[in-house]
Design a protein around this motif. Structure first.
Motif, short mmCIF file in Angstrom:
data_model
loop_
_atom_site.label_atom_id
_atom_site.label_comp_id
_atom_site.label_asym_id
_atom_site.label_seq_id
_atom_site.Cartn_x
_atom_site.Cartn_y
_atom_site.Cartn_z
N GLU A 130 35.95 52.62 21.51
CA GLU A 130 36.83 52.94 22.25
C GLU A 130 36.80 52.10 23.47
O GLU A 130 38.03 51.22 23.57
N ILE A 131 35.51 52.53 24.08
CA ILE A 131 35.08 51.42 25.10
C ILE A 131 35.18 50.56 24.75
O ILE A 131 35.64 49.31 25.56
N ARG A 132 34.36 50.02 23.84
CA ARG A 132 34.39 48.33 23.63
C ARG A 132 36.15 47.73 23.07
O ARG A 132 35.94 46.59 23.41
N LYS A 133 36.81 48.73 22.48
CA LYS A 133 38.13 48.14 22.53
C LYS A 133 38.72 47.57 23.73
O LYS A 133 39.24 46.75 24.29
N ILE A 134 38.48 48.53 24.35
CA ILE A 134 39.49 48.41 26.22
C ILE A 134 38.37 47.16 26.77
O ILE A 134 39.26 46.16 27.27
N TYR A 135 36.79 47.27 26.66
CA TYR A 135 36.10 45.34 27.02
C TYR A 135 36.99 44.78 26.60
O TYR A 135 37.63 43.42 26.95
N LYS A 136 37.45 44.55 24.96
CA LYS A 136 37.39 43.17 24.38
C LYS A 136 39.03 42.95 25.08
O LYS A 136 38.84 41.50 25.12
N GLU A 137 39.94 43.96 24.93
CA GLU A 137 41.44 43.79 25.66
C GLU A 137 41.10 42.71 26.74
O GLU A 137 42.21 42.00 27.44
N ILE A 138 40.35 43.37 27.90
CA ILE A 138 40.13 42.64 29.10
C ILE A 138 39.65 41.44 29.10
O ILE A 138 40.21 40.23 29.63
N LEU A 139 38.26 41.34 28.20
CA LEU A 139 38.03 40.09 28.39
C LEU A 139 38.80 38.92 27.60
O LEU A 139 39.35 38.10 27.98
N GLU A 140 39.46 39.23 26.85
CA GLU A 140 40.96 38.19 26.83
C GLU A 140 41.64 37.89 27.61
O GLU A 140 42.63 36.72 27.63
N GLU A 141 42.24 39.63 27.93
CA GLU A 141 42.71 38.68 28.90
C GLU A 141 42.30 37.81 30.33
O GLU A 141 42.82 37.43 31.54
N LEU A 142 41.02 38.01 30.75
CA LEU A 142 40.75 38.13 31.72
C LEU A 142 40.81 36.01 31.68
O LEU A 142 41.01 35.46 32.07
N LYS A 143 40.84 35.30 30.33
CA LYS A 143 39.87 34.62 30.06
C LYS A 143 41.21 33.87 29.82
O LYS A 143 41.90 32.62 30.62
N ASP A 144 42.41 34.31 29.28
CA ASP A 144 43.83 34.34 29.51
C ASP A 144 43.94 34.01 30.92
O ASP A 144 45.12 32.49 31.52
#
Length: 176
Positions: A130-144
């Motif tokens: 669950e934490i890994r999923k949140i992290y990946k989502e945040i990184l994708e938002e950050l990149k965008d």
């Protein structure tokens, strides 16, 4: 689940890949601004950008199950990586440096966003995933968001848009 401890990956933004060894980064601090002396990386041959800021988010956490409830202790930080960051002195000025500083500041905004998400989430036994999923989502938002920033400011060349972004990010940092 007695106790889980994990360390998140570091993500570099820009034209960088993952290396075998990750240097120790400079922790984001509201009272310390980047200078060109902080950019110690080598300019890649045929590099198009005037400068590249390597920044990212890392996290650590531990989770304990108490009374059928997951209690999470975590730390999320934004870092700047001097040896992966570079600039071309002949084409860079203070406006370019301001642009690069904002990339680092944006990383801090998304570190705060991740902290907020972790704070508001009720975790199950699968806390690691669950934490890994949140992290990946945040990184994708950050990149965008970083891409949008570069596109709208034309990599700092649109000075009017650069000033708008400077104000927008300063206001967001003060609000959080």
């Amino acid at each position: 689940m007695d106790k889980i401890i994990a360390i998140g990956c570091l993500v570099f933004l820009g034209f960088l890949g993952f290396g075998q060894e990750i240097e120790e980064g400079v922790l984001w601090n509201p009272n310390i601004r980047l200078t060109w002396a902080d950019f110690n990386g080598k300019v890649p041959p045929a590099a198009v950008p005037a400068a590249t800021t390597a920044s990212g988010i890392s996290y650590t956490y531990s989770a304990n199950l108490l009374h059928h409830e997951v209690h999470l202790d975590y730390e999320v930080n934004a870092y700047f990586y001097p040896n992966e960051s570079w600039y071309k002195p002949e084409v860079c000025d203070e406006n370019t440096l301001s642009h690069e500083q904002l990339h680092f500041d944006i990383s801090e905004l998304f570190a705060r966003k991740m902290r907020d998400r972790l704070e508001r989430t009720s975790f199950s036994d699968d806390v690691k995933a669950e934490i890994r999923k949140i992290y990946k989502e945040i990184l994708e938002e950050l990149k965008d968001f970083q891409d949008q920033y570069d596109w709208e400011t034309n990599f700092s060349r649109n000075r009017e848009k650069q000033l708008e972004w400077n104000q927008k990010i300063a206001k967001a940092l003060q609000a959080n």
